[in-house]
Design a protein around this motif. Structure first.
Motif: not given
Length: 415
Positions: A188-208
């Motif tokens: 489930e997607v519980v959190y959506i973030f924007s790091a301020g960098r286009w390449d990070i926002d478009r490629t990164r996912i965090y899992l526990p």
């Protein structure tokens, strides 16, 4: 008094007010361009570095390939928790967190994308400034252990929102007698973030971390340890202690190593831009020479009378030097004021231009960041002011010396 009187003289009185205004406006525009450009370059670098340091480790600690007792080669850090605790004891280290990294395919409905997935604990995720304090964040980061955190770019590509479920497919999954079968999990997607960098926002996912460990077959240990320090600009100073704490086979990868080519390119571009704009200021300052040459020619009779009254060559030189200096000083002050106003409003100006051009003026996929910031620094303003004044004073010397050396007899011969 004489210099100021000459500058204010009307053309009918032998003044060169038009040339004076051209010189003043030219210097003001040149200094304005120099101040604004230096501010934008400084702001761009500061924003670029801040997005790197705010969402990435200042230095990553990993291990070289080693072979265990069963003869299996690995680069895992089996004692990652203990090593991270030891690294935290190093003076200047603010945080050290074991990380699992891997790539996987993410799908939602009929859309799919490839993502870089980080396994991390909730406390460590909340300590990343650009992730936990994202202005465009959606959802609840406290529920991270119940699902996953997704970059805004991936969320837009997949068309997902908080509460949606996303499939994550990892090719090197479960090993069976018939080979390796892909591992497919839904989160489930519980959190959506924007790091301020286009390449990070478009490629990164965090899992526990506890979920990423079996998903990527990392039971042997973490892939690396993310280390954050108090002074990222002096990251090289921490290397000896990190090597000593990590032991044999320790590998370090700093944020400067990852971005050195781009940062060096920015430094070179800063120097080139300063030289180019300095030439513009020089061209504007040369107008002062033209104006003073005309002024000296028109004021030949005045020079002759002043000399016969007892004024020395040095006094005449100072009169015409001050004429040019006044133009340079006033133009520089006006340029600094205009340049600061332009720099302070550059974000709004670029937004208006971007809107007028349909988004073509600033493309985040090319620049990496979403906006064009500006940062006024005292050193940059000092450099611009010094350059303008020095050039203005230097180009004034020649016509001022010419006036000082004028023979009073020749000046009054035909009067």
């Amino acid at each position: 008094m004489i210099a100021w009187r000459y500058l204010r003289a009307r053309r009918a009185e032998g003044g060169v007010s038009v040339m004076t205004w051209i010189s003043l406006v030219g210097i003001a525009l040149g200094v304005m361009a120099l101040v604004a450009t230096l501010a934008v370059r400084a702001g761009f670098r500061a924003e670029f570095v801040d997005t790197i340091l705010g969402a990435n480790a200042h230095v990553s600690v990993s291990r070289a390939t080693w072979v265990d007792g069963d003869g299996v080669a690995s680069r895992a850090i089996p004692d990652a928790g203990a090593l991270a605790a030891s690294i935290r004891e190093i003076p200047g280290v603010t945080r050290a967190a074991p990380i699992i990294r891997g790539q996987a395919m993410v799908t939602a409905g009929d859309r799919s994308n490839v993502a870089e997935i980080y396994g991390i604990t909730l406390d460590d995720l909340k300590a990343i400034p650009r992730i936990a304090s994202s202005e465009e964040a959606m959802g609840d980061i406290e529920r991270f252990d119940e699902g996953m955190a997704v970059g805004l770019g991936i969320a837009r590509d997949l068309g997902i929102a908080v509460g949606d479920r996303v499939k994550v497919i990892q090719p090197n999954g479960t090993k069976t007698a018939f080979g390796t079968s892909p591992r497919v999990n839904a989160y489930e997607v519980v959190y959506i973030f924007s790091a301020g960098r286009w390449d990070i926002d478009r490629t990164r996912i965090y899992l526990p971390y506890a979920e990423a460990e079996p998903f990527f077959n990392r039971e042997r240990g973490a892939d690396e340890i993310e280390v954050f320090v108090a002074d990222p600009e002096a990251i090289e100073a921490y290397a000896p202690q990190l090597y000593q704490t990590g032991g044999d086979g320790t590998l370090l990868w700093t944020w400067k190593d990852a971005s050195s080519a781009f940062l060096n390119a920015l430094s070179i571009e800063d120097d080139v831009m300063f030289v180019i704009l300095a030439l513009i200021v020089l061209i504007a300052a040369l107008n002062i020479t033209s104006g003073l040459v005309m002024l000296v020619k028109n004021k030949g009779r005045d020079i002759g009378i002043l000399r016969t009254m007892g004024l020395t060559e040095g006094s005449i030189l100072r009169v015409f030097f001050l004429c040019g200096a006044f133009v340079g000083v006033i133009g520089t002050i006006a340029g600094v004021i205009l340049g600061c106003l332009l720099a302070l409003n550059i974000d709004g100006i670029m937004s208006a231009i971007n809107y007028a051009t349909g988004g073509g003026a600033w493309d985040p996929s090319v620049r990496g960041i979403y906006r064009l910031p500006a940062e006024l620094r005292g050193w940059d303003i000092f450099r611009a002011v010094t350059l303008s004044l020095v050039l203005s004073f230097v180009v004034t010397i020649f016509p001022a010396r010419r006036a000082a050396r004028m023979n009073p007899v020749e000046a009054l011969r035909y009067e």
